[in-house]
Design an enzyme around this catalytic site. Structure first.
Site, PDB file in Angstrom:
ATOM      1  N   CYS A 141      -6.262  -2.558   7.946  1.00  0.00           N
ATOM      2  CA  CYS A 141      -7.281  -1.502   7.844  1.00  0.00           C
ATOM      3  C   CYS A 141      -8.506  -1.929   7.053  1.00  0.00           C
ATOM      4  CB  CYS A 141      -6.666  -0.237   7.249  1.00  0.00           C
ATOM      5  SG  CYS A 141      -6.222  -0.364   5.494  1.00  0.00           S
ATOM      6  N   CYS A 191       0.828  -1.207   0.000  1.00  0.00           N
ATOM      7  CA  CYS A 191       0.000   0.000   0.000  1.00  0.00           C
ATOM      8  C   CYS A 191       0.861   1.255   0.000  1.00  0.00           C
ATOM      9  CB  CYS A 191      -0.929  -0.008   1.218  1.00  0.00           C
ATOM     10  SG  CYS A 191      -1.998   1.446   1.307  1.00  0.00           S
TER      11      CYS A 191
END
Length: 352
Positions: A192, A94
């Site tokens: 997340c 990410c």
């Protein structure tokens, strides 16, 4: 490009919020950017929190929808990794392909030179390599330099890390002293995009491809039944739900046969591991000359060794055997607290 302005990634948490305060104190004009990777209630709360912080400090704030690219580059990569029997590192991917890329894109759009985040790490010029490199935070317990190892040199030189010399307790104290409402907000836990837990997330997204199979020993003898190879990782000991006379560890995963091999702890030990997709701001030959530290996962303190290139492949060779090398994880190389690069582990010995 304007060097008095800085684009700051804002999550709505205390770290990025205090980063705003520290950057303003240093005389920067801050543009806060919050990346929205999923249209769900928990993310809306984080975005609203970031907006309130931006209003508190009276800074410009932008919310960027990244759901499509996040799904493609991070979530799909995560699901594909477990489907292949490896243990992926979604945060590393990410930061490289999504979060930092977009922050730099916005900085370029705004004609701003600097990009900042609430990561606990720093950058510093290194004379030996004549480069600005990532460097570990002063608080080693909170250091996050591992996550950013894949950034290019041109990006590293533009990074600001306001928190690099602070501990988390000091950051919370600053927030309390300036009246920031979220100064005592809990740190985010887990992945997340998988707040329900990664096992339940895998079950929900991989569905019928998850099938029960056999635990076996290295000789092929059946030791029990597992719930689907995708739900397990190399090195795992707990959660096997087997009544065995002693502790066993997962030493191999075979997706094609839906089999998981169990063995002794010492069977996980590796002297050398292959690294693919190797990335570094330093010439490989210069890294190979040094005695370095290899961290084979984020939670690892690392172990001494050296980088080797043979037959067009790159390896990390430990001075002493190491048991932490799960394929899919990233081994990050350090020298005197500086990040020299790294790559993804693909230890062929692990696979059946």
């Amino acid at each position: 490009m304007n060097r008095k302005k800085v684009v700051l990634g804002m999550s709505g948490g205390v770290d990025s919020s205090i980063s705003v305060y520290l950057l303003l104190k240093q005389g920067y004009e801050v543009i806060g950017v919050t990346l929205n990777h999923k249209k769900e209630e928990s993310l809306k709360e984080e975005i609203d929190s970031a907006k309130r912080v931006a209003n508190f400090f009276n800074i410009k704030h932008r919310v960027i929808d990244i759901e499509d690219i996040f799904q493609k580059e991070v979530v799909n990569n995560f699901l594909n990794g477990y489907s292949k029997g490896i243990t992926p590192s979604p945060c590393v991917i990410c930061d490289e392909r999504v979060k930092m890329k977009i922050l730099f894109d916005i900085a370029d759009e705004e004609k701003v030179y600097y990009v900042a985040t609430g990561h606990y790490c720093s950058t510093e010029y290194n004379e030996e390599f004549d480069k600005i490199l990532l460097k570990k935070a002063e608080d080693s317990k909170k250091d996050q330099s591992y996550m950013l190892y894949r950034l290019d040199s041109d990006k590293i030189s533009r990074l600001l890390f306001p928190l690099f010399k602070y501990t988390k307790s000091e950051i919370r104290e600053i927030g309390k002293n300036i009246g920031l409402e979220i100064h005592n907000k809990k740190d985010s836990q887990g992945i997340c995009f998988a707040k329900i837990g990664y096992i339940d997330f895998l079950k929900r997204n991989l569905g019928d491809s998850i099938k029960r199979g056999k635990f076996i020993d290295k000789d092929g003898n059946i030791m029990g039944e597992h719930k689907g190879y995708q739900l397990y990782t190399i090195g795992q000991r707990r959660g096997l739900n087997l009544k065995l006379p002693r502790a066993y560890f997962i030493t191999a995963i075979n997706p094609e046969k839906n089999e998981i091999t169990l063995g002794e702890y010492n069977e996980l030990a590796r002297k050398r591991v292959e690294l693919v997709d190797f990335k570094s701001p330093i010439e490989l030959e210069k890294i190979m000359e040094k005695k370095v530290i290899g961290r084979p996962r984020f939670s690892s303190f690392g172990a001494e060794g050296k980088v080797i290139a043979e037959n067009e492949k790159i390896y990390f060779e430990y001075f002493e055997e190491n048991v932490q090398n799960a394929p899919g994880q990233h081994l990050v190389i350090y020298y005197k607290d500086f990040v020299l690069g790294g790559g993804m582990i693909v230890d062929k010995k692990i696979f059946s």
